[in-house]
Scaffold this motif. Structure first.
Motif, PDB file in Angstrom:
ATOM      1  N   ALA A   8       0.698   8.454  -0.944  1.00 41.10           N
ATOM      2  CA  ALA A   8       1.832   7.731  -0.373  1.00 41.10           C
ATOM      3  C   ALA A   8       1.599   6.232  -0.466  1.00 41.10           C
ATOM      4  N   PRO A   9       2.654   5.444  -0.456  1.00 44.08           N
ATOM      5  CA  PRO A   9       2.476   3.995  -0.383  1.00 44.08           C
ATOM      6  C   PRO A   9       1.644   3.636   0.852  1.00 44.08           C
ATOM      7  N   LEU A  10       0.791   2.650   0.710  1.00 43.61           N
ATOM      8  CA  LEU A  10      -0.003   2.207   1.856  1.00 43.61           C
ATOM      9  C   LEU A  10       0.914   1.550   2.882  1.00 43.61           C
ATOM     10  N   PRO A  11       0.500   1.528   4.137  1.00 48.07           N
ATOM     11  CA  PRO A  11       1.392   1.015   5.192  1.00 48.07           C
ATOM     12  C   PRO A  11       1.856  -0.412   4.920  1.00 48.07           C
ATOM     13  N   GLU A  12       3.081  -0.677   5.301  1.00 44.80           N
ATOM     14  CA  GLU A  12       3.631  -2.021   5.147  1.00 44.80           C
ATOM     15  C   GLU A  12       2.769  -3.016   5.918  1.00 44.80           C
ATOM     16  N   GLY A  13       2.401  -4.104   5.236  1.00 45.73           N
ATOM     17  CA  GLY A  13       1.570  -5.122   5.859  1.00 45.73           C
ATOM     18  C   GLY A  13       0.087  -4.978   5.576  1.00 45.73           C
ATOM     19  N   PHE A  14      -0.314  -3.820   5.005  1.00 46.23           N
ATOM     20  CA  PHE A  14      -1.722  -3.613   4.656  1.00 46.23           C
ATOM     21  C   PHE A  14      -1.955  -4.039   3.219  1.00 46.23           C
ATOM     22  N   SER A  15      -3.018  -4.782   2.980  1.00 48.21           N
ATOM     23  CA  SER A  15      -3.346  -5.248   1.628  1.00 48.21           C
ATOM     24  C   SER A  15      -4.423  -4.360   1.017  1.00 48.21           C
ATOM     25  N   ASP A  16      -4.076  -3.712  -0.064  1.00 48.74           N
ATOM     26  CA  ASP A  16      -5.003  -2.855  -0.801  1.00 48.74           C
ATOM     27  C   ASP A  16      -6.144  -3.712  -1.345  1.00 48.74           C
ATOM     28  N   THR A  17      -7.380  -3.306  -1.058  1.00 51.00           N
ATOM     29  CA  THR A  17      -8.540  -4.105  -1.484  1.00 51.00           C
ATOM     30  C   THR A  17      -9.146  -3.626  -2.796  1.00 51.00           C
ATOM     31  N   THR A  18      -8.570  -2.585  -3.413  1.00 49.26           N
ATOM     32  CA  THR A  18      -9.100  -2.169  -4.710  1.00 49.26           C
ATOM     33  C   THR A  18      -8.681  -3.182  -5.774  1.00 49.26           C
ATOM     34  N   PRO A  19      -9.464  -3.316  -6.844  1.00 47.01           N
ATOM     35  CA  PRO A  19      -9.209  -4.373  -7.836  1.00 47.01           C
ATOM     36  C   PRO A  19      -7.794  -4.388  -8.398  1.00 47.01           C
ATOM     37  N   ASP A  20      -7.249  -3.204  -8.696  1.00 46.39           N
ATOM     38  CA  ASP A  20      -5.913  -3.133  -9.285  1.00 46.39           C
ATOM     39  C   ASP A  20      -4.820  -2.875  -8.245  1.00 46.39           C
ATOM     40  N   GLN A  21      -5.219  -2.833  -6.983  1.00 53.69           N
ATOM     41  CA  GLN A  21      -4.264  -2.564  -5.894  1.00 53.69           C
ATOM     42  C   GLN A  21      -3.372  -1.373  -6.235  1.00 53.69           C
ATOM     43  N   ASP A  22      -4.035  -0.277  -6.586  1.00 54.91           N
ATOM     44  CA  ASP A  22      -3.310   0.896  -7.076  1.00 54.91           C
ATOM     45  C   ASP A  22      -3.645   2.164  -6.296  1.00 54.91           C
ATOM     46  N   SER A  23      -3.931   2.002  -5.010  1.00 55.06           N
ATOM     47  CA  SER A  23      -4.333   3.168  -4.216  1.00 55.06           C
ATOM     48  C   SER A  23      -3.164   4.052  -3.812  1.00 55.06           C
ATOM     49  N   GLY A  24      -1.977   3.482  -3.743  1.00 53.07           N
ATOM     50  CA  GLY A  24      -0.810   4.255  -3.328  1.00 53.07           C
ATOM     51  C   GLY A  24       0.362   4.045  -4.259  1.00 53.07           C
ATOM     52  N   MET A  25       1.357   4.926  -4.128  1.00 52.57           N
ATOM     53  CA  MET A  25       2.570   4.841  -4.937  1.00 52.57           C
ATOM     54  C   MET A  25       3.344   3.567  -4.657  1.00 52.57           C
ATOM     55  N   ASN A  26       4.107   3.152  -5.633  1.00 53.51           N
ATOM     56  CA  ASN A  26       5.097   2.107  -5.431  1.00 53.51           C
ATOM     57  C   ASN A  26       6.219   2.686  -4.561  1.00 53.51           C
ATOM     58  N   PRO A  27       6.515   2.051  -3.423  1.00 57.71           N
ATOM     59  CA  PRO A  27       7.546   2.612  -2.539  1.00 57.71           C
ATOM     60  C   PRO A  27       8.896   2.821  -3.225  1.00 57.71           C
ATOM     61  N   SER A  28       9.192   2.012  -4.226  1.00 55.21           N
ATOM     62  CA  SER A  28      10.495   2.125  -4.886  1.00 55.21           C
ATOM     63  C   SER A  28      10.635   3.420  -5.686  1.00 55.21           C
ATOM     64  N   LEU A  29       9.529   4.134  -5.893  1.00 56.62           N
ATOM     65  CA  LEU A  29       9.557   5.356  -6.692  1.00 56.62           C
ATOM     66  C   LEU A  29       9.640   6.629  -5.852  1.00 56.62           C
ATOM     67  N   LEU A  30       9.637   6.480  -4.545  1.00 59.13           N
ATOM     68  CA  LEU A  30       9.578   7.663  -3.685  1.00 59.13           C
ATOM     69  C   LEU A  30      10.775   8.594  -3.881  1.00 59.13           C
ATOM     70  N   THR A  31      11.972   8.040  -3.940  1.00 60.67           N
ATOM     71  CA  THR A  31      13.151   8.884  -4.106  1.00 60.67           C
ATOM     72  C   THR A  31      13.100   9.630  -5.432  1.00 60.67           C
ATOM     73  N   GLU A  32      12.722   8.932  -6.487  1.00 61.45           N
ATOM     74  CA  GLU A  32      12.591   9.590  -7.795  1.00 61.45           C
ATOM     75  C   GLU A  32      11.542  10.688  -7.753  1.00 61.45           C
ATOM     76  N   TYR A  33      10.444  10.430  -7.069  1.00 58.75           N
ATOM     77  CA  TYR A  33       9.365  11.418  -6.935  1.00 58.75           C
ATOM     78  C   TYR A  33       9.891  12.706  -6.305  1.00 58.75           C
ATOM     79  N   PHE A  34      10.535  12.592  -5.160  1.00 58.93           N
ATOM     80  CA  PHE A  34      11.028  13.784  -4.483  1.00 58.93           C
ATOM     81  C   PHE A  34      12.156  14.449  -5.259  1.00 58.93           C
TER      82      PHE A  34
END
Length: 264
Positions: free
Chosen positions: A42-68
């Motif tokens: 799932a997308p990481l919580p709003e306001g949380f900054s992903d600390t992985t180098p590519d900031q790719d730990s969670g889905m892009n929120p804009s893709l959730l509807t397409e995913y489901f």
């Protein structure tokens, strides 16, 4: 026994493969699986900054509807051949409970199943993704002062995730509860943390939660065992906790990984 895989990633994973949903489903059927749950990060919580180098730990929120929507089409396409469940692997990030609750209140109605996992830990204001690499884990050991201190923080956070109020749509399965052992051959703890793990299992049993019996640890070179290992699985089952095999596959060929080495 009906073969089920309750933890599978997808082409929507920003750090996985682009193998199609059909590749996963067709391989699952070839392995005689009768049910599969897609649990994209799932997308990481709003306001949380992903600390992985590519900031790719969670889905892009804009893709959730397409995913489901894509999963809905797959369910219809394969309805006579395999049961497909729509899900997410949701990160529990301490201090972001309200954001996670709001997210689940919005998207939970589209979820048939789900997993709640801990990947990120905070220490002195710094967040780390503990399973990202052995280098990151090593830096955590330096920051925390010992391997044991990292383990203790991880298990404490898993317990908090179980107790957290994240809405009625909170996932009912707890993901890879010994993920902290991913690099155990490089960074062994001084003891088993059995008391911490037992406390986690008792809390899960009291709340009627399921346990992700995750085969991915077997293919991690510095781990060599399931998350969690069999002795913990037996303890969980003795408490009445349902265990659900999860390949944690991030590509189609990862389905079934570790399963032959596990007591399923």
């Amino acid at each position: 026994m009906t073969k089920v895989d309750g933890h599978v990633h997808t082409p929507f994973c920003p750090h996985g493969s682009k193998d199609s949903f059909e590749m996963y489903v067709e391989r699952a059927m070839s392995l005689n699986y009768r049910a599969i749950t897609f649990t994209e990060h799932a997308p990481l919580p709003e306001g949380f900054s992903d600390t992985t180098p590519d900031q790719d730990s969670g889905m892009n929120p804009s893709l959730l509807t397409e995913y489901f929507d894509t999963l809905d089409m797959l369910k219809e396409k394969y309805k006579d051949q395999i049961l497909i469940r729509s899900g997410l692997e949701v990160d529990y990030i301490e201090g972001f409970e309200s954001e996670t609750r709001e997210f689940l209140s919005t998207y939970g109605p589209r979820m048939d199943d789900g997993i709640l996992s801990v990947h990120f830990l905070q220490h002195d204001g710094k967040w780390d993704c503990l399973d990202f690499s052995h280098d990151v884990f090593g830096s955590m050991v330096d920051d925390y002062g010992s391997v044991d201190a990292v383990y203790a923080r991880y298990y404490k956070t898993v317990l908090k995730s179980i107790r957290a109020d994240l809405s009625v749509y909170k996932p009912k399965r707890i993901g890879h509860i010994t993920l902290v052992k991913k690099f155990q051959k490089l960074f062994p703890a001084s003891h088993s943390f059995s008391d911490d793990i037992s406390a986690i299992l008792r809390e899960m049993a009291d709340r009627g939660l399921e346990l992700d019996y995750n085969g991915a640890g077997f293919v991690k070179p510095h781990c060599g065992e399931s998350y969690p290992p069999l002795n913990i699985v037996k303890e969980a089952r003795a408490l009445g906790i349902k265990t659900v095999y999860g390949s944690d596959a991030h590509e189609a060929k990862g389905l079934d990984q570790g399963r032959t080495l596990m007591d399923i």
